[in-house]
Design a protein around this motif. Structure first.
Motif, short mmCIF file in Angstrom:
data_model
loop_
_atom_site.label_atom_id
_atom_site.label_comp_id
_atom_site.label_asym_id
_atom_site.label_seq_id
_atom_site.Cartn_x
_atom_site.Cartn_y
_atom_site.Cartn_z
N ASP A 97 0.84 -1.06 0.09
CA ASP A 97 -0.21 -0.02 -0.11
C ASP A 97 0.85 1.16 -0.09
N ALA A 98 1.97 1.30 0.75
CA ALA A 98 2.89 2.50 0.86
C ALA A 98 3.47 2.53 -0.54
N GLY A 99 3.95 1.51 -1.31
CA GLY A 99 4.42 1.69 -2.56
C GLY A 99 3.40 2.20 -3.56
N THR A 100 2.19 1.72 -3.52
CA THR A 100 1.14 2.26 -4.45
C THR A 100 0.91 3.56 -4.26
N ALA A 101 0.79 4.12 -2.77
CA ALA A 101 0.71 5.59 -2.70
C ALA A 101 1.84 6.44 -3.16
N ALA A 102 3.06 6.03 -3.13
CA ALA A 102 4.20 6.47 -3.56
C ALA A 102 4.18 6.57 -5.03
N ALA A 103 3.87 5.56 -5.69
CA ALA A 103 3.73 5.50 -7.20
C ALA A 103 2.75 6.42 -7.73
N LEU A 104 1.50 6.69 -7.12
CA LEU A 104 0.70 7.47 -7.54
C LEU A 104 1.03 8.91 -7.25
N GLY A 105 2.07 9.13 -6.40
CA GLY A 105 2.39 10.59 -5.93
C GLY A 105 1.51 11.01 -4.78
N THR A 106 1.09 10.30 -4.02
CA THR A 106 -0.35 10.54 -3.16
C THR A 106 0.88 10.52 -1.60
N SER A 107 0.40 11.95 -1.05
CA SER A 107 1.20 12.02 0.25
C SER A 107 1.19 10.91 1.18
N LEU A 108 2.35 10.43 1.57
CA LEU A 108 2.41 9.43 2.49
C LEU A 108 3.04 9.62 3.71
N ILE A 109 2.45 9.12 4.86
CA ILE A 109 2.98 9.46 6.19
C ILE A 109 3.21 7.78 6.64
N VAL A 110 4.37 7.27 7.21
CA VAL A 110 4.56 5.98 7.66
C VAL A 110 4.53 6.08 9.17
N MET A 111 4.10 5.12 9.76
CA MET A 111 4.08 5.26 11.33
C MET A 111 4.63 3.68 11.58
N HIS A 112 5.77 3.79 12.35
CA HIS A 112 6.26 2.50 13.04
C HIS A 112 7.08 2.70 14.06
N GLY A 113 7.41 1.80 14.90
CA GLY A 113 8.48 1.99 16.20
C GLY A 113 9.91 1.72 15.55
N PRO A 114 10.63 2.55 16.54
CA PRO A 114 12.37 2.17 16.00
C PRO A 114 12.95 0.88 15.79
N GLU A 115 11.99 -0.19 16.12
CA GLU A 115 12.55 -1.55 15.90
C GLU A 115 12.48 -1.99 14.26
N HIS A 116 11.69 -0.89 13.61
CA HIS A 116 11.67 -1.54 11.90
C HIS A 116 12.41 -0.32 11.23
N GLN A 117 13.00 0.53 11.78
CA GLN A 117 13.81 1.43 11.04
C GLN A 117 14.62 0.92 10.16
#
Length: 151
Positions: A97-117
Motif C-alpha cells: 500500500d505504501a508503494g502504491t501511494a508513492a507510485a501515485l504521488g499521493t502524500s504518504l505518512i509512515v508510522m512504526h516503532g524504532p525496531e523497524h527503522q
C-alpha cells in the motif's frame, strides 16, 4: 478544505480509533477510509462471495483480489495515505500500500516503532513523514489543515 485520509496497515491495535477520535475532538475536517479490519471477513471474503476453494492458495487469491478493489479505490481517492507497521506481524500488504501511494504521488505518512527503522528504510525514504505515534499523525493533519503547531 476536507482532507481524505486512507488508514492502511496493522489491524491488531486501535491506532485508527485514536487518530479518528483525536481529529474529531480537534474539529479537523478529515474524512477517513481504510481496509476491512475484520480479519476473518478480509481473509474469507472471496470464498464467501464467489465460492469455496479447496486449495488455500486460491482461497487467499480470491480474497486478496476482492480486497484490492477497496484498497485501490481508497488509496487512489486519498489526499494522504497513512501506513502503520505494527510490532508483531510482517505486514507485506502495508508495504505494498505504501508503494502504491508513492507510485501515485499521493502524500504518504509512515508510522512504526524504532525496531523497524532498518527494515523499512526504503519505505521511509518514500514517505513525506515518518512518525511513531497516532498523536503525531493528528498533529501533522492539523498542521496541514490549519497551519498550526501543537501546543
Amino acid at each position: 478544505m476536507t482532507l481524505s485520509v486512507y488508514l492502511s496497515g496493522e489491524i491488531h491495535t486501535d491506532w485508527r480509533d485514536e487518530i479518528t477520535t483525536a481529529c474529531t475532538e480537534a474539529g479537523l475536517d478529515v474524512a477517513f477510509s481504510g481496509p476491512v479490519t475484520d480479519h476473518a471477513a478480509s481473509d474469507d471474503c472471496g470464498v464467501s462471495i464467489m465460492g469455496a476453494e479447496p486449495n488455500k492458495f486460491w482461497h487467499d487469491h480470491k480474497g486478496a483480489k476482492l480486497n484490492a478493489i477497496r484498497t485501490r479505490r481508497g488509496i487512489e481517492q486519498a489526499d494522504i495515505v497513512v501506513v502503520r507497521f505494527g510490532e508483531k506481524y510482517k505486514q507485506w500488504n502495508a508495504a505494498f500500500d505504501a508503494g502504491t501511494a508513492a507510485a501515485l504521488g499521493t502524500s504518504l505518512i509512515v508510522m512504526h516503532g524504532p525496531e523497524h527503522q532498518h527494515a523499512l528504510k526504503e519505505v521511509d525514504a518514500a514517505a513525506l513523514a515518518v512518525v511513531e505515534t497516532p498523536q503525531q499523525v493528528v498533529q501533522i493533519l492539523q498542521y496541514v489543515l490549519d497551519g498550526t503547531l501543537p501546543t
